[in-house]
Write an enzyme that holds these catalytic residues in place. Structure first.
Site, short mmCIF file in Angstrom:
data_model
loop_
_atom_site.label_atom_id
_atom_site.label_comp_id
_atom_site.label_asym_id
_atom_site.label_seq_id
_atom_site.Cartn_x
_atom_site.Cartn_y
_atom_site.Cartn_z
N HIS A 2 0.77 -1.18 -0.10
CA HIS A 2 -0.17 0.06 -0.10
C HIS A 2 0.58 1.53 -0.04
O HIS A 2 0.68 2.38 -0.32
CB HIS A 2 -0.85 0.10 1.15
CG HIS A 2 -2.65 -0.64 1.09
ND1 HIS A 2 -2.77 -2.23 1.08
CD2 HIS A 2 -3.07 -0.37 0.28
CE1 HIS A 2 -3.79 -2.59 0.60
NE2 HIS A 2 -4.65 -1.29 0.40
N GLY A 3 2.48 1.21 0.25
CA GLY A 3 2.69 2.15 0.97
C GLY A 3 4.28 2.52 1.19
O GLY A 3 4.24 1.44 2.07
#
Lengths: 346, 529
Positions: B364-365
């Site tokens: 996700h990041g």
């Protein structure tokens, strides 16, 4: 596809387009009762296009000269194609647009906007561009004006721009849905109230006084277009006390005018000759002229146009006389209405 | 080219017209060209990343497939003359070759992803360590723009590679056709992450114009725009105002948490509706990504109904392979022998799901917030697993097994729980996340909910009315969805009724959508992943 389906889908399309058209008319600002400046550009198209003088520029032009005075005292048939914060590239395209319909003897350009190399505000873009009739000139004007984030399609379908205005509709939006009343007098925006100019501040020092390349480019284009069409270009600076007009600005305009053999009149320097009294001739403390100031300025400029440029006195032309008589009635009616509005006694 | 831009709408209209006007054999090549044009618009150099993924994965898959075929042909000819050991040795040697192809392509693509997405995260951490040891000079950050949708298309391509390696899917021999699978423009922005075997039959098949199908697709696209432009981009203003200002604590965090949940769902599911709707209008089937997730009664159920394609990817390509790996199977046996069947059962579950959720978080990041977000999900899921028998006993004792009110309580509890976990997404650092979370319980400023303070967050009273109305509509549609496709249920209605419904929805988007001057055209939240 059978006949019934064609009817069904055709009717659907017609109803949908009619609803969208109606909504668009409803949502676009009418510029009738509050911010009337957005209506000026469009009103030009309702005129008989036979003007001797066309003014272009920002608020300094549509509040500084009374076309009625030019007509009544010099027989000059003029129109002001001004709009709020009109940028020079928009002035150029308005001249180009005007030349599609008529060829005036003189184009008067107020040089205040030279200080802006590019558009500063989307709202002001709208007020100038929306009123223009569709043509290649308008397309070019939009492309020259759009700021980052603006979309050309929003000009084609204004409903996309004003889609949220449904929450701010007023009675005027319904009243002027299909037909608007005139708000200007040949492009002149009248104010009769008075607010004296007091304590006008000096301009703050700037880092750079040089006008931008884009501004010069469009001034060149305007000059060349006028030369090509045999129109005299007159550069003017309205006698507004602020925004401050720097000497450095003045030098650049003077040098340009000298280089290209143009006449440049800075009405700020001619305030005494005009007879301006900033305690009675402005309605917003020196920023714009009121009726009294605009009539004085028109008288002064009319003399220049008439004597120095030799513009013909057209009083006596029956069509124009009749037209200006009607305009005069509207002009005087508005003076009376505004005097009541602002509580000014005769 | 944002989905919400005029340019995209024009582009889409052109593609749809050409798609059904051109000969059918030109349909998938047209989509390939359109996809590359779409991606080119995001940045010409980004095409290099996508093209490198396409070529490496396609090449490795073709080599693996060839090896599969060669092995099959060899064994057909020589199997009878080979003893068991020779057969085993031959198979093993071939598997090693295939594994080399697989590993090479996998590493190249993970390396590219790691560099463009995680290099600065790595450097930041190294600098942190250097600073802790008194080193004044740190490493310089690299300036690499993140290619649009790189996580989505890379994972989709890797999934395909795994499927080919396992022999579950034959390799696509045509590079252009495979390039379309990787780049298909509606889904390259934010998924869903599709499987080649599911998508290929409709992706490359010729499609005649089917008015019903096109109409259904466009209806879904319109619904997606409604969610994105009327809800998500409107509420974004308040979410940004709350989490962009550290002084907003306590009740503001609570309100922001709720708003962010609503925004995230409207944004992401709206984008997916647009994606799947476009594909549907083109006759192409894509995976669903949501199944009314906010009606989930528990976190495990939520994760079966939210971002389903991503979760299925991590389940199929990380969780299952890991839990059935020889090492973990051996460990399970050892634990079972020593600590009993209960502990043995938990070992593969705990370890595999830990790995899967750590990977989900980092996917996700590039920040510790996302890692901790993933691991928090893992922790709650495992806790939920452990507490399931306890809950069952509690419900039996309190006679709430079939009580609707308890279902509603569970739905609300899950919603809030996810909201709390998502606070990691709203903050840049762990410290600010934990401070915000704690302030909800320690700060008594809940009066702001009713005293007009929420009107200072950039939304007017009218905006709140629009949001409430729009959410009621989403809720109503979700309830209707329980009986199946909403569009299929609308279809039998009289034409005039349908016209009013869909043209009305169009007008709502047109008049109440947050777009144009005065609004920031915002990217979809999942674009950045």
């Amino acid at each position: 596809m059978n006949y019934n389906k064609i009817i069904k889908y055709g009717l659907t399309a017609v109803i949908s387009l009619a609803i969208l058209f109606f909504l668009q008319r409803l949502l676009v600002p009418k510029y009738v009762d509050d911010i009337v400046e957005g209506a000026f550009v469009a009103e030009y198209y309702e005129e008989v296009k036979d003007h001797d003088v066309i003014f272009v520029g920002d608020c300094e032009v549509y509040e500084t000269y009374s076309p009625l005075v030019l007509w009544e005292e010099y027989g000059i048939n003029s129109y002001i194609r001004g709009s709020a914060q009109q940028y020079i590239f928009q002035s150029y395209y308005l001249v180009e647009d005007t030349l599609r319909y008529e060829t005036p003897d003189v184009v008067v350009f107020n040089i205040q906007s030279l200080q802006y190399d590019e558009a500063q505000s989307e709202a002001y873009n709208r007020m100038t561009l929306e009123g223009m009739k569709w043509s290649k000139t308008k397309v070019d004007a939009i492309n020259a004006s759009m700021k980052e984030g603006e979309q050309f399609l929003d000009y084609v379908f204004p409903i996309l721009r004003y889609h949220t205005r449904w929450s701010a509709l007023t009675d005027a939006d319904f009243q002027y849905l299909f037909d608007k009343k005139k708000v200007s007098h040949n492009g002149y925006y009248m104010r009769v109230d008075v607010k004296p100019a007091e304590n006008v501040p000096e301009g703050r020092p700037l880092g750079n006084y040089a006008f931008g390349e884009n501004a010069w480019k469009y001034l060149d284009m305007m000059r060349e277009l006028c030369e090509e069409k045999g129109v005299t270009l007159l550069l003017v600076k309205a006698p507004s006390l602020y925004p401050y007009w720097y000497p450095e600005y003045e030098e650049q305009v003077e040098a340009y005018a000298k280089e290209h053999g143009l006449r440049y009149i800075n009405l700020l320097e001619d305030a005494d000759a005009i007879g301006l009294d900033y305690s009675v001739d402005t309605y917003d403390a020196g920023l714009h002229m009121n009726l009294s100031g605009a009539e004085k300025c028109a008288r002064f400029l009319g003399h220049v146009l008439s004597v120095e440029y030799g513009l013909e006195d057209r009083r006596g032309e029956s069509a124009l006389d009749a037209s200006w008589q009607m305009k005069k009635e509207a002009y005087e009616a508005e003076i009376a209405a505004q005097k009541i509005k602002y509580g000014i006694e005769e | 080219m944002l989905f919400t831009s005029y340019l995209f709408l024009g582009f889409l209209a052109l593609v749809l017209i050409l798609y059904y006007v051109l000969p059918k054999r030109a349909q998938w090549p047209l989509l390939l060209i359109a996809s590359y044009v779409f991606y080119f618009a995001a940045g010409a150099h980004f095409l290099l990343y996508m093209f490198s993924t396409t070529v490496t994965i396609w090449g490795a898959a073709v080599l693996i497939d060839k090896n599969h075929a060669a092995q099959k042909a060899y064994l057909k000819e020589h199997k009878e003359g080979m003893d068991r050991e020779a057969l085993k040795a031959y198979r093993s040697s071939q598997k090693k070759i295939r594994f080399r192809y697989f590993l090479a392509a996998l590493l190249v693509n993970l390396l590219v992803l790691a560099v463009v997405k995680y290099a600065n995260f790595f450097i930041d951490n190294v600098n942190g360590v250097l600073k802790a040891f008194g080193s004044g000079e740190g490493l310089s950050f690299v300036n690499i723009a993140l290619p649009m949708g790189i996580s989505f298309y890379t994972f989709q391509a890797i999934g395909y590679l795994v499927d080919v390696y396992r022999g579950n899917t034959p390799a696509e021999k045509s590079l252009p056709r495979f390039a379309l699978f990787v780049s298909f423009f509606p889904q390259v922005v934010q998924g869903p992450i599709n499987r080649f075997g599911e998508m290929a039959p409709t992706l490359y098949a010729p499609h005649g114009f089917d008015g019903r199908q096109v109409s259904f697709g466009l209806q879904r696209v319109l619904w997606g725009y409604f969610k994105k432009m009327v809800i998500a981009d409107r509420i974004l203003v308040a979410v940004t105002a709350i989490f962009g200002d550290p002084s907003h604590q306590g009740a503001y965090v609570f309100v922001g948490m709720i708003f962010y949940r609503l925004q995230l769902y409207a944004d992401f599911s709206g984008g997916i509706d647009i994606t799947i709707g476009i594909a549907e209008a083109l006759g192409i089937s894509l995976r669903e990504n949501f199944n009314r997730p906010y009606f989930s009664k528990s976190l495990p159920e939520y994760w079966r109904r939210w971002h389903m394609s991503m979760n299925a990817w991590f389940r199929d390509y990380i969780f299952y392979p890991l839990s059935t790996s020889p090492a973990l199977v051996a460990l399970t046996k050892a634990v079972r022998k020593r600590f009993g069947a209960g502990a043995g059962k938990r070992v593969p579950l705990y370890i595999s799901s830990f790995a899967a959720w750590a990977a989900t978080g980092i996917w996700h990041g590039a920040s510790w917030n996302f890692v901790v977000w993933g691991l928090t999900n893992w922790f709650i899921l495992m806790l939920s697993e452990e507490l399931t028998p306890l809950y069952a006993r509690f419900r039996k004792m309190t006679h709430t097994e079939h009580k609707r009110s308890y279902d509603v309580f569970q739905i609300g509890r899950t919603f809030l729980l996810i909201g709390c976990v998502n606070l990691f997404d709203c903050h840049a650092t762990l410290g600010s996340t934990f401070r915000s979370f704690a302030s909800m319980f320690t700060m008594n400023n809940y009066h702001i909910i009713g005293d007009g303070s929420l009107l200072q967050l950039g939304l007017s009273g009218l905006d709140y009315v629009i949001l409430a109305g729009a959410w009621l509509l989403v809720l109503a549609v979700s309830l209707v969805q329980r009986k199946g496709s909403v569009r299929a249920q609308i279809e039998p209605l009289p034409y005039a009724v349908k016209y009013v419904m869909f043209f009305g929805l169009f007008l709502i988007v047109l008049l109440m959508g947050a777009y144009g001057v005065g609004y920031d055209q915002s990217q979809f939240i999942y674009n950045r992943f």
